[in-house]
Design an enzyme around this catalytic site. Structure first.
Site, PDB file in Angstrom:
ATOM      1  N   GLU A 106     -29.193   8.419 -49.526  1.00 36.93           N
ATOM      2  CA  GLU A 106     -29.202   7.606 -50.748  1.00 36.93           C
ATOM      3  C   GLU A 106     -30.445   6.731 -50.838  1.00 36.93           C
ATOM      4  O   GLU A 106     -31.028   6.555 -51.904  1.00 36.93           O
ATOM      5  CB  GLU A 106     -27.949   6.723 -50.822  1.00 36.93           C
ATOM      6  CG  GLU A 106     -26.643   7.484 -51.000  1.00 36.93           C
ATOM      7  CD  GLU A 106     -26.056   8.018 -49.695  1.00 36.93           C
ATOM      8  OE1 GLU A 106     -26.643   7.779 -48.623  1.00 36.93           O
ATOM      9  OE2 GLU A 106     -25.006   8.689 -49.756  1.00 36.93           O
ATOM     10  N   HIS A 124     -14.091   3.785 -50.024  1.00 37.02           N
ATOM     11  CA  HIS A 124     -14.327   4.530 -51.264  1.00 37.02           C
ATOM     12  C   HIS A 124     -13.592   3.896 -52.436  1.00 37.02           C
ATOM     13  O   HIS A 124     -13.238   4.563 -53.391  1.00 37.02           O
ATOM     14  CB  HIS A 124     -13.892   5.992 -51.105  1.00 37.02           C
ATOM     15  CG  HIS A 124     -14.715   6.765 -50.124  1.00 37.02           C
ATOM     16  ND1 HIS A 124     -14.670   6.537 -48.775  1.00 37.02           N
ATOM     17  CD2 HIS A 124     -15.629   7.754 -50.304  1.00 37.02           C
ATOM     18  CE1 HIS A 124     -15.511   7.349 -48.155  1.00 37.02           C
ATOM     19  NE2 HIS A 124     -16.111   8.106 -49.072  1.00 37.02           N
TER      20      HIS A 124
END
Lengths: 319, 342
Positions: A51, A120
């Site tokens: 990322e 998450h």
């Protein structure tokens, strides 16, 4: 159409209308994008799980005339890219004295999705709202999803963090035909009412609307619901105008509240609409604990409609 | 060196290196002579001039350069105005970034230096992004990222190197290892940073990236290498990795850079024995400017008189540049609120 379809339309149209638009990562959850992925393959990259670097690559490309949309999938993955998003993208225009702009969209799915577990289920938008130089969009309806994304991808000159709630993907709503855009900084009055203002963005918009229906049906309280659409820029005029009308405000957001979105909005309301307030501003956020996995606990900490109803009842005299 | 550098090019390369040195000396003068003028830390490029000068001399205006906290001389070498660089370093209105960036972030977007990160490794993915843009646009623009060996301790280096190689991005990773012993500059080398690798140049090779190492104090060696790599990246080849090795300038050992041997004396080019003891070995073996001037004198491409004249004009230029910076006004305080958004 569904929120996911609206999102897919915006992505596909952006790719079709401007060849500077490029996608890095092309997941977009269940949004139907297979055709676009094929048609615009030359401008779509599937990066490794890195990322930090692929966000930085998008930023560098944006400095050079490309208009990247970075799809990070789960919002908490953007924490891996914080140094590039906050310490490079957000500062470049200011630091260069207005010479280098970074027209990029960081798209991510945030929030308590159901069984995401603690890593998450996060909602990073307060982090980004706390960063001058970034725009923050948190769409609440399918129309928002399309209009805001088209504007960010095709028109904006600034870096945008674009947060979709995972649980909104299958929600339905009307979306205007054709190439329609929503300029950032324009809130919407989603429901009119005179007794209390509920300020919301993202998933809290349908939750606030559900709470408003309950309040009207069971308690005779008419709530006005403000869908902010974007936190930065923030439409203070619409939000404060409603609070001045109703004299009462509940602010709700699916993030933690310390230095969070609800806290920040409540402070603005207290500062600027104090003389109109008949009661303290209440906040409904995710409870201040890491989000647990088991369903009852997960549900317990969520900023649910019944918690919004309860907050309204605290500040509106019983009827 | 297969083909000798023409005398004119050699002189302009030497001149550029001298300008870089004298620019940084002005920065240290600012710190030494004007209390409070430089309010924080500064990082100077003294001892690495051959790399930046030769590397930039093969770049065109539209090519992209990314640098670090040690950026001043890179910006000058890419064509930046010395007065506006110095004004930026002291936060003045005429600075290249209107005084908003300061020493850490000097950039000149009009010259392809779009943004300068002072976070170690921060510019590496940005450079890869510029190369990705050049590839998408088919523009043939070259991208060079200068960075220090310390950046290879950062995770972002590995992520970026991997993607650059996977996507075959036309960029040059130019790693400046600036603390190598003189005798090890031309060898395979060992890391000077906190690193487990035996040699830093082993790392990009494990990723399949074409890797070169070069004595970063040898201007013509850097020039020959960069001419080749830049030409290849214009054709879309890459990525490339260069390890450039220099030896630390004695003034860089303290917490702030200090002219421990005084300003560079151009006579050290032909008489290094006259240099103060604290810098004498360095001037003999490791100062890229002195090594190159000495080489050109030996080769007959340069006379002592010409060298003294050249240095005089450079000192005059930098003196004016320093004056320009000192005379530039401080920016308007409320201007702080401009430019958060485009």
């Amino acid at each position: 159409m569904t929120f996911g379809q609206a999102l897919a339309e915006a992505v596909e149209e952006a790719l079709a209308e401007d060849e500077r638009v490029t996608l890095i990562g092309a997941g977009f959850g269940s949004a139907p994008l297979d055709e676009a992925r094929e048609k615009y393959a030359a401008r779509i990259k599937y990066p490794p799980i890195a990322e930090l670097a692929y966000c930085g690559i998008g930023i560098g490309a944006a400095m050079c005339g490309v208009r990247p949309i970075i799809e990070l999938s789960t919002g908490t993955f953007s924490y891996e890219a914080i140094p590039q998003i906050i310490n490079e993208a957000a500062i470049a225009y200011s630091n260069s004295g207005g010479q280098t702009s970074v027209p990029i969209v960081f798209h991510m799915f945030h929030g308590i999705r159901g069984a995401g577990g603690v890593q998450h289920s996060g909602s990073p938008h307060p982090w980004y709202w706390n960063t001058p130089g970034l725009q923050v969009a948190v769409p609440g309806t399918p129309a928002d999803a399309k209009g805001l994304l088209r504007w960010a991808a095709l028109k904006s000159k600034n870096p945008t963090v674009y947060m979709n709630h995972t649980r909104l993907l299958n929600t339905r709503g009307g979306v205007p035909e054709g190439p329609f855009e929503i300029h950032f900084g324009q809130a919407e009055v989603s429901r009119s009412g005179n007794d209390v203002t509920i300020v919301a963005c993202g998933i809290q918009v349908p939750r606030a609307l559900e709470a408003a229906e309950t309040l009207a049906r069971d308690h005779g309280i008419e709530a006005e619901v403000i869908n902010l659409r974007t936190l930065q820029p923030l439409d203070r005029v619409t939000m404060l105008g409603s609070v001045r009308k109703t004299g009462r405000a509940v602010v709700t957001d699916e993030s933690h509240d310390n230095c969070g979105v609800a806290a920040g909005l409540a402070a603005i309301i207290a500062d600027e609409a104090f003389t109109s307030l008949k009661a303290p501003v209440k906040r409904v956020s995710t409870m201040p604990v890491p989000v647990p996995y088991a369903e009852p606990m997960e549900d317990f900490v969520t900023a649910r409609p019944d918690r919004i109803v309860a907050a309204v009842q605290e500040i509106v005299p019983g009827r | 060196m297969a083909v000798p550098v023409p005398a004119e090019s050699a002189l302009s390369l030497l001149q550029l290196m001298l300008r870089m040195r004298r620019l940084e000396e002005e920065v240290i003068h600012f710190q030494r002579d004007h209390q409070g003028l430089i309010r924080g830390h500064v990082h100077v490029y003294i001892g690495q001039e051959a790399a930046g000068a030769a590397g930039c001399s093969v770049l065109r205006k539209e090519d992209r350069l990314f640098t670090t906290h040690r950026n001043h001389a890179h910006v000058l070498a890419k064509g930046g105005d010395a007065g506006r660089i110095l004004a930026e370093i002291i936060g003045r209105a005429d600075g290249l970034c209107k005084g908003r960036a300061g020493t850490f972030h000097v950039a000149d977007p009009a010259l392809g230096i779009l943004h300068t990160s002072a976070i170690v490794g921060g510019c590496l993915p940005l450079a890869a992004g510029a190369a990705y843009a050049a590839k998408l646009q088919g523009s043939g623009q070259a991208t060079v990222a200068f960075f220090g060996d310390g950046a290879m301790e950062e995770g972002v280096f590995y992520e970026t190197l991997n993607i650059a190689q996977l996507w075959q991005l036309p960029m040059i990773f130019y790693m400046e290892n600036n603390a190598v012993l003189p005798g090890e500059r031309s060898g395979r080398g060992s890391p000077s940073s906190e690193h487990s690798a035996e040699a830093l140049s082993d790392i990009p090779q494990a990723f399949g990236v074409l890797t070169q190492h070069v004595d970063g104090t040898d201007a013509e060696a850097v020039l020959e290498l960069m001419q080749d790599l830049v030409a290849r990246s214009r054709r879309g080849e890459g990525p490339f990795f260069v390890e450039s090795r220099t030896s630390r300038w004695p003034g860089n050992y303290g917490s702030v850079p200090s002219l421990v041997g005084g300003d560079t004396d151009i006579s050290w080019a032909w008489d290094w024995q006259s240099a103060p003891e604290v810098v004498r070995r360095w001037e003999e073996l490791s100062d890229p400017i002195m090594l190159y001037a000495r080489k050109l004198l030996d080769r007959g491409a340069l006379t002592i008189d010409r060298l003294v004249e050249l240095d005089g004009s450079v000192r005059e230029e930098m003196g004016h540049a320093a004056e320009f910076a000192l005379n530039s006004p401080l920016p308007d305080a409320a201007g702080a609120l401009e430019y958060a958004y485009a």
